[in-house]
Design an enzyme around this catalytic site. Structure first.
Site, PDB file in Angstrom:
ATOM      1  N   GLY A  41      37.125  15.849  76.808  1.00  0.00           N
ATOM      2  CA  GLY A  41      38.570  15.932  76.621  1.00  0.00           C
ATOM      3  C   GLY A  41      39.153  17.228  77.140  1.00  0.00           C
ATOM      4  O   GLY A  41      40.151  17.239  77.864  1.00  0.00           O
ATOM      5  N   ASP A 233      34.806  14.292  84.856  1.00  0.00           N
ATOM      6  CA  ASP A 233      35.945  14.671  84.019  1.00  0.00           C
ATOM      7  C   ASP A 233      37.123  15.131  84.879  1.00  0.00           C
ATOM      8  O   ASP A 233      38.282  14.810  84.588  1.00  0.00           O
ATOM      9  CB  ASP A 233      35.546  15.796  83.063  1.00  0.00           C
ATOM     10  CG  ASP A 233      34.521  15.347  82.039  1.00  0.00           C
ATOM     11  OD1 ASP A 233      34.447  14.132  81.763  1.00  0.00           O
ATOM     12  OD2 ASP A 233      33.805  16.217  81.511  1.00  0.00           O
TER      13      ASP A 233
END
Length: 284
Positions: A41, A233
Site C-alpha cells: 500500500g 507496486d
C-alpha cells in the site's frame, strides 16, 4: 490531478542481497543488509504521488519507531495521511532476499496492517472524496470490501491489486465491487471472478489488458534490472494515477514506471517521478 486513495499496508522492509535465493532447508550468506520503508500500500501510494496524482493513504502503523519512520516517509513523498491510523501494536515488517539477477523472495509480518478497519471517520471521508480507489490484499479483506463499497457509492473507480494470493471467502464480495483487477502471471489463475477490466503484468515482457474494447498487449522498455522488488507496486500506483486518461495510456505509463523501478535497489523509494516516465515514453 486525479484524486487517488490507497487503502493498504505499510511495512519496514529488511533487505538481504544474496548470490542465489535459497532452496528449502538451505542456508545462504547474505550481504548489503538495508532497512527501508515498504509495504504494497505504501509503495503504491508513493508511486501514484510521484507520478502526479493527489494521493491520500488509509492504513495502520504502530506506536513504535518503525511507525514514525513510515509516517515520515509517506509525508515526505506528498502522500496525504488523514486516514492513517496509529495502533498500539507493532508496525508491519518484511524480510526480502534479492539475488544477483534481481529476483526476490519475501516474507511479511502484517503487524498493524492486520488490524486495519474503516472505523475512523477520517478514513471514510478520504475514500468518499476520491476518484480512484486502489487496494491490495495485505490488509483484511473485509476492510478492502468496505473501502470498495464506500468508493463505489460516490462513483469512484475501484482498482484491486489482487496480491498476495488469498483464499479468503470475502474475495467474491470484493470482486462484486471491483472495476479493474491487476495481477501478475503467477497470480492470474487464482482470480476466478469476472471483472470488467483485467490487467496482467509480465515483468520484462510488459503487461496485457482484457476489457470491453478488446485485448491489448503493452511492451516494457528494455532495461538492465538491478532489483525487481517493488516494480509491481510501482506499476499499480502509476496505473491508478493515469487510469482516467484511458487504459492504453495508463498501461504504457505503468510499464515504463515499472521498468524504471527495477533500476533502483529496494521497494519503498524506487518509484520514478512523472518527468522520468515521460522521458522513457518518448523512446519506446
Amino acid at each position: 490531478m486525479t484524486r487517488v486513495c490507497v487503502v493498504g499496508s505499510v511495512n519496514v522492509d529488511q533487505f538481504f542481497r544474496v548470490t542465489a535465493l535459497p532452496h528449502a532447508g538451505e542456508t545462504v550468506l547474505g550481504s548489503a543488509v538495508a532497512t527501508e520503508p515498504g509495504g504494497k500500500g505504501g509503495n503504491q501510494a508513493v508511486a501514484a504521488a510521484r507520478a502526479g496524482a493527489d494521493v491520500q493513504f488509509v492504513g495502520a502503523i504502530g506506536t513504535d519507531p518503525a511507525g514514525a519512520r513510515l509516517r515520515a516517509h509517506l509525508s515526505t513523498n506528498g502522500v496525504g495521511l488523514d486516514g492513517l491510523q496509529e495502533l498500539t501494536v507493532a508496525s508491519g515488517s518484511a524480510v526480502i532476499l534479492v539475488d544477483d539477477h534481481g529476483e526476490n523472495m519475501i516474507v511479511v509480518a502484517p503487524g498493524a496492517n492486520g488490524h486495519l478497519t474503516l472505523s475512523s471517520a477520517a478514513a471514510r471521508a478520504v475514500i468518499a472524496d476520491c476518484e480512484v480507489l486502489l487496494v491490495q490484499l495485505e490488509v483484511p479483506i473485509a476492510t478492502a470490501v468496505a473501502a470498495a463499497r464506500e468508493a463505489r457509492s460516490v462513483g469512484a473507480t475501484v482498482i484491486v491489486n489482487a496480491s498476495p494470493v488469498s483464499t479468503d471467502p470475502g474475495l467474491g464480495d470484493l470482486a462484486d465491487v471491483t472495476d479493474v483487477v491487476i495481477v501478475n502471471e503467477a497470480e492470474e489463475p487464482h482470480w476466478t471472478w469476472p471483472t470488467r477490466h483485467f490487467v496482467v503484468t509480465r515483468g520484462a515482457r510488459g503487461a496485457g489488458y482484457r476489457g470491453p474494447d478488446g485485448d491489448v498487449d503493452v511492451p516494457s522498455p528494455e532495461v538492465e534490472a538491478i532489483d525487481t522488488t517493488g516494480a509491481g507496486d510501482v506499476f499499480a500506483g502509476v496505473l491508478a494515477s493515469a487510469w482516467a486518461t484511458g487504459h492504453d495510456r495508463a498501461l504504457r505509463r505503468a510499464c515504463a514506471a515499472g521498468a524504471l523501478a527495477t533500476l533502483v535497489s529496494g521497494a519503498g523509494d524506487c518509484a520514478p517521478v512523472a518527468e522520468a516516465i515521460d522521458d522513457v515514453l518518448t523512446q519506446y
